[in-house]
Scaffold this motif. Structure first.
Motif, PDB file in Angstrom:
ATOM      1  N   PHE A   7       0.798  -1.212  -0.154  1.00  0.00           N
ATOM      2  CA  PHE A   7       0.055  -0.187   0.149  1.00  0.00           C
ATOM      3  C   PHE A   7       0.923   1.103   0.125  1.00  0.00           C
ATOM      4  O   PHE A   7       1.753   1.283   0.842  1.00  0.00           O
ATOM      5  CB  PHE A   7      -1.055  -0.160   1.177  1.00  0.00           C
ATOM      6  CG  PHE A   7      -2.062  -1.115   1.281  1.00  0.00           C
ATOM      7  CD1 PHE A   7      -3.135  -0.842   0.384  1.00  0.00           C
ATOM      8  CD2 PHE A   7      -1.774  -2.222   1.946  1.00  0.00           C
ATOM      9  CE1 PHE A   7      -3.961  -1.851   0.455  1.00  0.00           C
ATOM     10  CE2 PHE A   7      -2.735  -3.169   1.861  1.00  0.00           C
ATOM     11  CZ  PHE A   7      -3.922  -3.004   1.133  1.00  0.00           C
ATOM     12  N   GLY A   8       0.639   2.202  -0.810  1.00  0.00           N
ATOM     13  CA  GLY A   8       1.410   3.538  -1.042  1.00  0.00           C
ATOM     14  C   GLY A   8       2.959   3.275  -1.043  1.00  0.00           C
ATOM     15  O   GLY A   8       3.432   2.460  -1.882  1.00  0.00           O
ATOM     16  N   LYS A   9       3.512   3.910  -0.159  1.00  0.00           N
ATOM     17  CA  LYS A   9       5.186   3.684  -0.400  1.00  0.00           C
ATOM     18  C   LYS A   9       5.630   2.584   0.635  1.00  0.00           C
ATOM     19  O   LYS A   9       6.945   2.726   1.162  1.00  0.00           O
ATOM     20  CB  LYS A   9       5.638   5.153   0.102  1.00  0.00           C
ATOM     21  CG  LYS A   9       5.369   6.305  -0.830  1.00  0.00           C
ATOM     22  CD  LYS A   9       5.956   7.752  -0.275  1.00  0.00           C
ATOM     23  CE  LYS A   9       7.449   7.410  -0.368  1.00  0.00           C
ATOM     24  NZ  LYS A   9       8.013   8.842  -0.353  1.00  0.00           N
ATOM     25  N   THR A  10       4.878   1.621   1.144  1.00  0.00           N
ATOM     26  CA  THR A  10       5.396   0.693   2.004  1.00  0.00           C
ATOM     27  C   THR A  10       6.674   0.062   1.232  1.00  0.00           C
ATOM     28  O   THR A  10       6.487  -0.400   0.165  1.00  0.00           O
ATOM     29  CB  THR A  10       4.198  -0.418   2.187  1.00  0.00           C
ATOM     30  OG1 THR A  10       3.073   0.438   2.834  1.00  0.00           O
ATOM     31  CG2 THR A  10       4.474  -1.210   3.103  1.00  0.00           C
ATOM     32  N   PRO A  13       9.610  -6.202   3.942  1.00  0.00           N
ATOM     33  CA  PRO A  13      10.999  -6.909   4.696  1.00  0.00           C
ATOM     34  C   PRO A  13      11.858  -7.301   3.542  1.00  0.00           C
ATOM     35  O   PRO A  13      11.379  -8.013   2.373  1.00  0.00           O
ATOM     36  CB  PRO A  13      10.386  -7.751   5.692  1.00  0.00           C
ATOM     37  CG  PRO A  13       8.871  -7.142   5.825  1.00  0.00           C
ATOM     38  CD  PRO A  13       8.728  -6.620   4.633  1.00  0.00           C
ATOM     39  N   GLY A  14      13.034  -7.217   3.449  1.00  0.00           N
ATOM     40  CA  GLY A  14      14.016  -7.559   2.553  1.00  0.00           C
ATOM     41  C   GLY A  14      14.034  -7.065   1.222  1.00  0.00           C
ATOM     42  O   GLY A  14      14.785  -7.274   0.185  1.00  0.00           O
ATOM     43  N   GLU A  15      13.135  -5.815   1.063  1.00  0.00           N
ATOM     44  CA  GLU A  15      13.183  -4.899   0.031  1.00  0.00           C
ATOM     45  C   GLU A  15      13.799  -3.639   0.171  1.00  0.00           C
ATOM     46  O   GLU A  15      13.573  -2.954   1.210  1.00  0.00           O
ATOM     47  CB  GLU A  15      11.672  -4.714  -0.429  1.00  0.00           C
ATOM     48  CG  GLU A  15      11.376  -4.126  -1.607  1.00  0.00           C
ATOM     49  CD  GLU A  15      10.054  -3.664  -2.021  1.00  0.00           C
ATOM     50  OE1 GLU A  15       9.283  -2.966  -1.342  1.00  0.00           O
ATOM     51  OE2 GLU A  15       9.353  -4.669  -2.657  1.00  0.00           O
ATOM     52  N   ALA A  16      14.697  -3.184  -0.916  1.00  0.00           N
ATOM     53  CA  ALA A  16      15.340  -1.972  -0.676  1.00  0.00           C
ATOM     54  C   ALA A  16      14.474  -0.878  -0.471  1.00  0.00           C
ATOM     55  O   ALA A  16      13.362  -0.604  -1.098  1.00  0.00           O
ATOM     56  CB  ALA A  16      16.440  -1.496  -1.737  1.00  0.00           C
ATOM     57  N   ASN A  17      14.634   0.335   0.417  1.00  0.00           N
ATOM     58  CA  ASN A  17      13.761   1.350   0.518  1.00  0.00           C
ATOM     59  C   ASN A  17      14.720   2.382  -0.267  1.00  0.00           C
ATOM     60  O   ASN A  17      15.767   3.113   0.129  1.00  0.00           O
ATOM     61  CB  ASN A  17      14.007   2.059   2.179  1.00  0.00           C
ATOM     62  CG  ASN A  17      13.025   3.233   2.279  1.00  0.00           C
ATOM     63  OD1 ASN A  17      13.240   4.017   1.423  1.00  0.00           O
ATOM     64  ND2 ASN A  17      12.511   3.256   3.333  1.00  0.00           N
TER      65      ASN A  17
END
Length: 86
Positions: A7-10, A13-17
């Motif tokens: 959802f949105g900018k969520t 876990p394990g994903e680059a921000n």
């Protein structure tokens, strides 16, 4: 089986921000140019493992302490106001 939906900018876990990576790249470029003279950091890793630290050139101890003090006011104020921006 369930599907994970973003959802949105969520950031999952394990994903680059991407926003975090951009900020770190900007700080790195500033440090490489010699403009960034000191840095204090607070980190949160997977499983809510926290870390803190600092590093700086000679003469940055007191200005860095001042920056940390300012951040210690800005961050809780932003949390209380419901703001996510830095």
């Amino acid at each position: 089986m369930s599907n994970v939906v973003k959802f949105g900018k969520t950031v999952l876990p394990g994903e680059a921000n991407d926003d975090l990576v951009s900020t770190l790249e900007w700080l790195l470029a500033d440090a490489k140019s010699g403009n960034l003279r000191g840095l204090a950091y607070a980190t949160v890793r997977e499983n809510n493992v926290i870390g803190t630290g600092w590093d700086g050139s000679d003469g940055t101890r007191y200005p860095l302490g001042t920056a940390i003090s300012i951040l210690s006011v800005r961050y809780p104020t932003a949390v209380m106001d419901g703001k996510d921006e830095a």
